[in-house]
Design a protein around this motif. Structure first.
Motif, PDB file in Angstrom:
ATOM      1  N   VAL A 149      11.409  45.752  10.862  1.00 10.00           N
ATOM      2  CA  VAL A 149      11.473  47.155  11.282  1.00 10.00           C
ATOM      3  C   VAL A 149      12.858  47.708  10.984  1.00 10.00           C
ATOM      4  N   LEU A 150      12.878  48.810  10.270  1.00  9.19           N
ATOM      5  CA  LEU A 150      14.115  49.449   9.821  1.00  9.19           C
ATOM      6  C   LEU A 150      14.134  50.870  10.355  1.00  9.19           C
ATOM      7  N   GLY A 151      15.258  51.278  10.935  1.00 15.14           N
ATOM      8  CA  GLY A 151      15.383  52.640  11.438  1.00 15.14           C
ATOM      9  C   GLY A 151      16.703  53.263  11.038  1.00 15.14           C
ATOM     10  N   VAL A 152      16.653  54.559  10.723  1.00 19.08           N
ATOM     11  CA  VAL A 152      17.831  55.299  10.273  1.00 19.08           C
ATOM     12  C   VAL A 152      18.212  56.349  11.316  1.00 19.08           C
ATOM     13  N   SER A 153      19.460  56.341  11.770  1.00 17.96           N
ATOM     14  CA  SER A 153      19.992  57.319  12.713  1.00 17.96           C
ATOM     15  C   SER A 153      19.183  57.285  14.014  1.00 17.96           C
ATOM     16  N   MET A 154      18.476  58.361  14.384  1.00 22.34           N
ATOM     17  CA  MET A 154      17.621  58.276  15.556  1.00 22.34           C
ATOM     18  C   MET A 154      16.599  57.155  15.396  1.00 22.34           C
ATOM     19  N   GLY A 155      16.139  56.922  14.174  1.00 22.66           N
ATOM     20  CA  GLY A 155      15.227  55.812  13.929  1.00 22.66           C
ATOM     21  C   GLY A 155      15.841  54.480  14.305  1.00 22.66           C
ATOM     22  N   GLY A 156      17.153  54.344  14.108  1.00 24.22           N
ATOM     23  CA  GLY A 156      17.844  53.141  14.552  1.00 24.22           C
ATOM     24  C   GLY A 156      17.790  52.992  16.059  1.00 24.22           C
ATOM     25  N   MET A 157      17.915  54.101  16.769  1.00 25.81           N
ATOM     26  CA  MET A 157      17.814  54.072  18.230  1.00 25.81           C
ATOM     27  C   MET A 157      16.413  53.661  18.660  1.00 25.81           C
ATOM     28  N   ILE A 158      15.411  54.145  17.934  1.00 25.18           N
ATOM     29  CA  ILE A 158      14.021  53.801  18.254  1.00 25.18           C
ATOM     30  C   ILE A 158      13.779  52.315  18.027  1.00 25.18           C
ATOM     31  N   VAL A 159      14.272  51.778  16.913  1.00 28.23           N
ATOM     32  CA  VAL A 159      13.994  50.361  16.643  1.00 28.23           C
ATOM     33  C   VAL A 159      14.818  49.453  17.557  1.00 28.23           C
ATOM     34  N   GLN A 160      16.009  49.904  17.970  1.00 25.08           N
ATOM     35  CA  GLN A 160      16.741  49.152  18.987  1.00 25.08           C
ATOM     36  C   GLN A 160      15.935  49.092  20.285  1.00 25.08           C
ATOM     37  N   THR A 161      15.356  50.220  20.668  1.00 22.35           N
ATOM     38  CA  THR A 161      14.535  50.277  21.879  1.00 22.35           C
ATOM     39  C   THR A 161      13.304  49.392  21.733  1.00 22.35           C
ATOM     40  N   MET A 162      12.733  49.375  20.557  1.00 27.29           N
ATOM     41  CA  MET A 162      11.581  48.514  20.294  1.00 27.29           C
ATOM     42  C   MET A 162      11.963  47.044  20.448  1.00 27.29           C
ATOM     43  N   ALA A 163      13.151  46.676  19.976  1.00 23.41           N
ATOM     44  CA  ALA A 163      13.602  45.290  20.099  1.00 23.41           C
ATOM     45  C   ALA A 163      13.834  44.899  21.555  1.00 23.41           C
ATOM     46  N   ILE A 164      14.220  45.857  22.385  1.00 23.09           N
ATOM     47  CA  ILE A 164      14.407  45.607  23.814  1.00 23.09           C
ATOM     48  C   ILE A 164      13.064  45.467  24.515  1.00 23.09           C
ATOM     49  N   GLU A 165      12.127  46.351  24.184  1.00 19.32           N
ATOM     50  CA  GLU A 165      10.891  46.461  24.954  1.00 19.32           C
ATOM     51  C   GLU A 165       9.680  45.782  24.319  1.00 19.32           C
ATOM     52  N   ARG A 166       9.684  45.620  23.002  1.00 14.22           N
ATOM     53  CA  ARG A 166       8.518  45.080  22.301  1.00 14.22           C
ATOM     54  C   ARG A 166       8.948  44.089  21.205  1.00 14.22           C
ATOM     55  N   PRO A 167       9.761  43.115  21.545  1.00 10.49           N
ATOM     56  CA  PRO A 167      10.292  42.214  20.510  1.00 10.49           C
ATOM     57  C   PRO A 167       9.221  41.415  19.793  1.00 10.49           C
ATOM     58  N   GLU A 168       8.083  41.188  20.431  1.00  8.20           N
ATOM     59  CA  GLU A 168       7.011  40.410  19.811  1.00  8.20           C
ATOM     60  C   GLU A 168       6.394  41.110  18.603  1.00  8.20           C
ATOM     61  N   ARG A 169       6.671  42.406  18.448  1.00  9.88           N
ATOM     62  CA  ARG A 169       6.134  43.148  17.305  1.00  9.88           C
ATOM     63  C   ARG A 169       7.097  43.173  16.121  1.00  9.88           C
ATOM     64  N   MET A 170       8.236  42.505  16.257  1.00  7.87           N
ATOM     65  CA  MET A 170       9.288  42.596  15.252  1.00  7.87           C
ATOM     66  C   MET A 170       9.642  41.231  14.678  1.00  7.87           C
ATOM     67  N   LEU A 171       9.676  41.168  13.350  1.00 11.19           N
ATOM     68  CA  LEU A 171      10.173  39.979  12.660  1.00 11.19           C
ATOM     69  C   LEU A 171      11.687  40.066  12.478  1.00 11.19           C
ATOM     70  N   SER A 172      12.172  41.270  12.291  1.00 17.21           N
ATOM     71  CA  SER A 172      13.610  41.515  12.194  1.00 17.21           C
ATOM     72  C   SER A 172      13.869  42.979  12.491  1.00 17.21           C
ATOM     73  N   LEU A 173      15.127  43.292  12.765  1.00 22.68           N
ATOM     74  CA  LEU A 173      15.572  44.653  13.063  1.00 22.68           C
ATOM     75  C   LEU A 173      16.687  45.027  12.098  1.00 22.68           C
ATOM     76  N   THR A 174      16.592  46.211  11.507  1.00 21.63           N
ATOM     77  CA  THR A 174      17.699  46.765  10.731  1.00 21.63           C
ATOM     78  C   THR A 174      18.004  48.153  11.265  1.00 21.63           C
ATOM     79  N   SER A 175      19.195  48.334  11.799  1.00 28.57           N
ATOM     80  CA  SER A 175      19.640  49.610  12.361  1.00 28.57           C
ATOM     81  C   SER A 175      20.674  50.207  11.413  1.00 28.57           C
ATOM     82  N   ILE A 176      20.380  51.389  10.882  1.00 32.07           N
ATOM     83  CA  ILE A 176      21.223  52.011   9.860  1.00 32.07           C
ATOM     84  C   ILE A 176      21.817  53.316  10.389  1.00 32.07           C
TER      85      ILE A 176
END
Length: 304
Positions: A123-150
């Motif tokens: 999961v890759l997120g840009v700007s606000m998208g980075g905030m969304i994917v950070q939140t996803m990693a906190i709340e739904r880590p089982e749905r993520m293989l990796s996180l990229t915050s840009i």
């Protein structure tokens, strides 16, 4: 968009309760999925077709979608944007009057994966998208293989700050005409984009396509309310176990590079890549580096 693998693109609608989300997927569904989450007010087409094709060629099944309140996804037009009321409520220790938070937008991302029957994705997120994917990693880590915050930040208001010029532009809505929307995007690039890579003809084409697809500045204002009301994620990020990569430009005047540094510092084991000369945008000059970084990160995550 032409899929570099099969010449087709899968489009559809995902649902999260009453919210409908438009998505577009390209590549071979048997390849690892890469979910790409857009920034404030940005539609999924901000991840332009040639960039998508590069990720497909790198071996990803790419998924891009419109966040709620922009593009072809559900709007919250019944709620009048009022950022001042959100700030006042937070200062008073009261519940901010917002229709949704970043947590709801992270749930939207999971709903898109559900619609495509993807159990977990890079999961890759840009700007606000980075905030969304950070939140996803906190709340739904089982749905993520990796996180990229840009080009993002933690929600700590002491880091990732805008220059006065960039902040003033962010807080001033674009005029209603197509020409004004195009001029606004070009002015944004001049104010906080990569200074050596401003291609006004390319920017005008992107801005015009976005305007023609859906011009909805009220949605951008409500997304900004969600960011403000969601607060600081720093302490929760310290518990993230998803393999994390943070990418930021050293010329970013909208979210200072300190936001990326703070993100990498907060997430255990996160990697940080600071790209020289890059601002708050992703011009083609940085695509090769971006695709390489994400591909290498995904490979490391798969082997961990």
């Amino acid at each position: 968009m032409t899929d570099a693998t099969s010449g087709t693109v899968r489009t559809g609608r995902a649902t999260n309760g009453p919210v409908e989300l438009h998505y577009e997927a390209a590549g071979d569904p048997s390849d690892p999925a890469l979910l790409m989450v857009s920034g404030l007010g940005s539609q999924c087409i901000t991840f332009v077709d040639p960039l998508i094709e590069r990720f497909v060629e790198a071996g990803f099944f790419t998924i891009r979608y419109d966040n709620r309140d922009v593009g072809l996804s559900s709007k919250f037009a019944e709620v009048r944007p009022d950022l001042g009321a959100v700030v006042a409520a937070l200062k008073a220790g009261e519940e901010p009057p917002v229709p949704y938070l970043l947590s709801d937008m992270a749930a939207d991302a999971a709903a898109v994966l559900d619609a495509l029957e993807v159990e977990a994705a890079h999961v890759l997120g840009v700007s606000m998208g980075g905030m969304i994917v950070q939140t996803m990693a906190i709340e739904r880590p089982e749905r993520m293989l990796s996180l990229t915050s840009i080009m993002s930040t933690t929600g700590d208001r002491s880091v990732g700050r805008s220059t006065p010029e960039a902040n003033a532009l962010l807080m001033t809505p674009a005029g209603p005409s197509r020409d004004e929307a195009v001029e606004r995007m070009i002015l944004g690039a001049r104010t906080y984009g990569s200074p050596d890579h401003i291609d006004e003809e390319r920017l005008a084409e992107i801005a015009g396509a976005a305007y023609d697809r859906c011009f909805h500045p009220e949605g951008t204002a409500r997304q900004l309310m969600a960011i403000t009301a969601s607060g600081d994620r720093t302490e929760k990020l310290r518990g993230v176990t998803v393999p994390a990569l943070v990418i930021h430009g050293d010329q970013d005047n909208l979210i200072d590079v300190s936001g990326g540094v703070a993100t990498a510092d907060a997430i255990p084991g996160a990697s940080l890549a600071v790209l020289e000369g890059m601002g708050h945008d992703l011009p083609p000059a940085y695509w090769d580096r971006l695709v390489d970084l994400v591909t290498e990160h995904a490979a490391r995550a798969a082997g961990s």
